[in-house]
Design an enzyme around this catalytic site. Structure first.
Site, mmCIF file in Angstrom:
data_model
loop_
_atom_site.group_PDB
_atom_site.id
_atom_site.type_symbol
_atom_site.label_atom_id
_atom_site.label_comp_id
_atom_site.label_asym_id
_atom_site.label_seq_id
_atom_site.Cartn_x
_atom_site.Cartn_y
_atom_site.Cartn_z
ATOM 1 N N GLU B 209 0.972 -1.168 -0.037
ATOM 2 C CA GLU B 209 0.050 0.152 0.278
ATOM 3 C C GLU B 209 0.925 1.255 0.048
ATOM 4 O O GLU B 209 1.473 1.565 1.041
ATOM 5 C CB GLU B 209 -0.891 0.161 1.325
ATOM 6 C CG GLU B 209 -1.878 -1.516 1.341
ATOM 7 C CD GLU B 209 -3.073 -1.010 0.384
ATOM 8 O OE1 GLU B 209 -3.568 0.339 0.572
ATOM 9 O OE2 GLU B 209 -3.630 -1.876 0.024
ATOM 10 N N CYS B 243 -2.399 9.254 3.225
ATOM 11 C CA CYS B 243 -1.914 8.763 1.756
ATOM 12 C C CYS B 243 -3.165 8.936 0.617
ATOM 13 O O CYS B 243 -2.808 8.895 -0.513
ATOM 14 C CB CYS B 243 -1.734 7.220 1.807
ATOM 15 S SG CYS B 243 -3.077 6.417 2.602
#
Lengths: 468, 468
Positions: B209, B243
């Protein structure tokens, strides 16, 4: 970088959106179907030249199984391509929430030589179905099929979006320097490591279909003639050059004694008294492989077969008895027509033996007692499993096919191939208005707002459910 | 290799089968729930000490979202764990064919510092639910949370099966020398490459990720005040250290002129006239990060904000205009409270701008016109997508969360986390008898036999279906 031009040409085609419409993908897939129908004879001839593959086997694995994958895909593509609408929480009740299947872009498929059409076409079908552009690298070892694929696929598929690259290790290494959006590799674990390391430089996701030694446990309670036939079929199909073939047998000393005449009978029933003369038994693909496999014959005690002919690359269907874990035949994947038997005391010892080794692509267990089959299933770990047969689990388009640990990562067949080559994009489409629904989340933060937010976003714990 | 003992201890626990029963996994998950409830105050204090995280934001992103994921797993685990029966062709109609979900074994979760509880606990829930043993490596940068997790989490979980390892880059590298059966990494793309390269040595599957610059396109037809609030919320939540935050805005010159007063107003509405005094606005996690982000301020022109205080690691909510693609702020993921605006002529130019760059974790598009939102969705590629809002797509446990290309590979949340940490084992169990069903596949091969094999194993092409 001799392939940079090719890759960027395919990338430009992908960015143009050419492969996105369902009609385009269906047309390419139908063309693949025509290839299988119109070039059937050429496929049978090429695989026969490459490894003496009997036409029955080539027809089954290289044509029929591929047509099955094609038909499952053509039958279901519009359904698979649809946005998948999913559950919403309270705050998104009025919104559109769905998973969209997007292509990755330009993908690379590297295929091995043992099922050279099947192991290109089955991943290719899913890659096309998912809307990707594809570079295909067939194996140079099955050189007749390599030439056939290189010449033929470009006639049937859109050359803007699909390309075949031929060559050996050097060419493959140069190809891997390019950035691909997905890499699908079938081959051996050591090369799998090289492929994944190359992929890591570009953060490219991979599927690796590798190999290992697939154990085959035969319990003391079984129908010996049936077991013998099913094991002989799985082991000697394609002269043993099958990643999911039973690699070695585990059984008790008594079972070894009972099995031996049954194995002999099955081999004779299938291939006649001299298998070298049977049209239904294949050959080893190349000299180097022949020599490697022949060297394994000095393991244990030669009970059946053992004859070789270097000129023909023929190795007889062979059974080795009383093989020890330290013997050559137990140090590597055999990938040839040799079946070693390792004697174990009981099922527990068989399970321990299996678990002490790298996890294989398949575990096989034969027993009339379903509890025994279940024990082996439950207490081992492998890519796939089959009780009371060999190979058959991969003929179902509904079962995922893939390894674990040293035998690989990822899975495919049927819808799993489409999913492998698709990016699952989580999408939320909200309303431009209805701003009051959003105000509890904004600062200035208060306890009251937190309470509202929790109420509209939480997932509650339900009453305990019981495992039926 | 200082961690060899730990990893082999966990592997022994896994091989003992301790983590397999549903009751065991449920008990560990319930214990995680108690950790989140009983240690909530400590979690609030640690994250406040680490990056001035407002308690409201911690409650929402670190506690509530983890509780949701936990409840989702507890509510559905028995269902997720069940064998899934699959379709069978005629040849295997009387057999049992199913997919069994199995743990990988010993898995490694490496978490970053920005949502230090969430990004550790969320994958951990799925890893435990799937029956694995887990090594967890929190980030040393969020050192208060690291200390809390290392000291407190082990007292809630079974130490035989779950462990926390602390330390920096050196310790992480030594940890990665070990063989894990799955690695789940959240962090930057450059370290993602290092993790995947290390994983390749052991053929370990990974989920990465990662991150990138998430573009946010605002079309000319929209509700400006609503857009401003939703963008400000997404950009400045956790002082921009998210993010999936909108990284930069793309809009026309007129829209920029209309947005600026609305952005100013939203910032004031949320954080007051002096955000430094607001309890609802965070701080940068460490000096090095503060300096990196501050250096980006010399891009374009500061339209709103721009104030900094090194002692507090405070950077004001800032909007930059007249930003060029070549400016510092457009060269890296900002990961701070700065929102650059890049002027584009229209939607097509925005789409081209996005497609000329690395594929991001998420794309945002604001428009009152659904067709505009859909056009951006269709012509771009990203991990996820949200129309007319920011961040909210990850609140849903039903949507997969993951990147593509440079922003990552793999996906999780909800059942997708369970699936990520499970191996799908294709299983078949056949009868020991009924050998006549198998006879057609055995040599000697004949045309007649092939006809039967084909009839009993083929998949037929159905009529054309239309994409609704």
């Amino acid at each position: 970088n001799p392939y940079a031009g090719l890759v960027s040409h395919l990338r430009a085609s992908w960015l143009s959106g050419k492969t996105r419409p369902m009609e385009y993908r269906m047309a390419q897939l139908e063309a693949l179907g025509r290839f299988l129908d119109e070039k059937k004879q050429e496929i049978l001839e090429a695989t026969d030249l490459d490894m003496g593959k009997p036409s029955f086997e080539a027809y089954f694995t290289e044509i029929l199984l591929c047509k099955n994958e094609l038909n499952v895909t053509l039958n279901n593509l519009c359904h698979w391509m649809k946005d998948e609408h999913v559950d919403k929480n309270l705050v998104t009740q009025l919104d559109s929430v769905f998973i969209r299947k997007d292509p990755y872009g330009v993908v690379l498929i590297i295929a091995p030589w043992n099922y050279p059409v099947h192991l290109i076409l089955v991943p290719l079908i899913g890659a096309i179905a998912a809307g990707n552009c594809v570079v295909i690298k067939p194996s140079e070892i099955s050189k007749n099929t390599e030439r056939l694929m290189a010449e033929m696929l470009s006639c049937y598929l859109d050359n803007d979006c699909f390309a075949v690259v031929t060559g050996g290790v050097q060419e493959a290494t140069k190809l891997l320097e390019n950035k691909f959006d997905y890499i699908f590799f079938t081959g051996i674990p050591s090369v799998g490591r090289i492929v994944m390391t190359a992929a890591a430089k570009h953060l490219t996701p991979v599927t690796l279909e590798l190999g290992g030694k697939n154990p085959c446990y035969v319990s003391d309670t079984c129908d010996v003639p049936n077991v013998a036939r099913r094991v002989v079929w799985g082991r000697f199909f394609n002269a043993g050059q099958t990643c999911i073939a039973p690699d070695y047998l585990l059984c008790s000393l008594e079972m070894q004694e009972k099995l031996m005449p049954a194995l002999r009978a099955a081999i004779t029933e299938f291939f006649g008294p001299n298998p070298k003369e049977s049209p239904d038994f294949g050959r080893i693909v190349a000299d180097k492989h022949f020599q490697r496999i022949r060297a394994l014959l000095c393991s244990g005690r030669m009970a059946i077969g053992g004859e070789t002919d270097e000129a023909e690359r023929y190795i007889a269907p062979t059974i080795l008895a009383d093989v020890l874990p330290s013997d050559p035949a137990m140090q590597e994947e055999i990938f040839g027509p040799i079946l070693p038997i390792v004697v174990v005391a009981n099922m527990d010892e068989a399970i321990d033996f299996i678990n002490a080794r790298p996890r294989p692509l398949a575990v096989y267990a034969f027993s009339c007692d379903s509890k025994v089959v279940n024990q082996v299933l439950e207490r081992t770990s492998s890519g796939g499993f089959c009780g009371n047969d060999t190979l058959m689990q991969v003929t179902l388009t509904s079962l995922p096919f893939g390894g674990i640990g040293n035998s690989g990562l990822g899975k495919y067949h049927g819808k799993f191939t489409f999913d492998t080559f698709s990016h699952h994009r989580g999408c939320l489409h909200r309303n431009m208005g209805l701003e009051t629904l959003n105000s509890p989340r904004y600062p200035p933060y208060t306890q009251q707002k937190l309470g509202l937010l929790t109420a509209t976003c939480e997932v509650k714990r339900r009453g305990t459910c019981t495992l039926l």
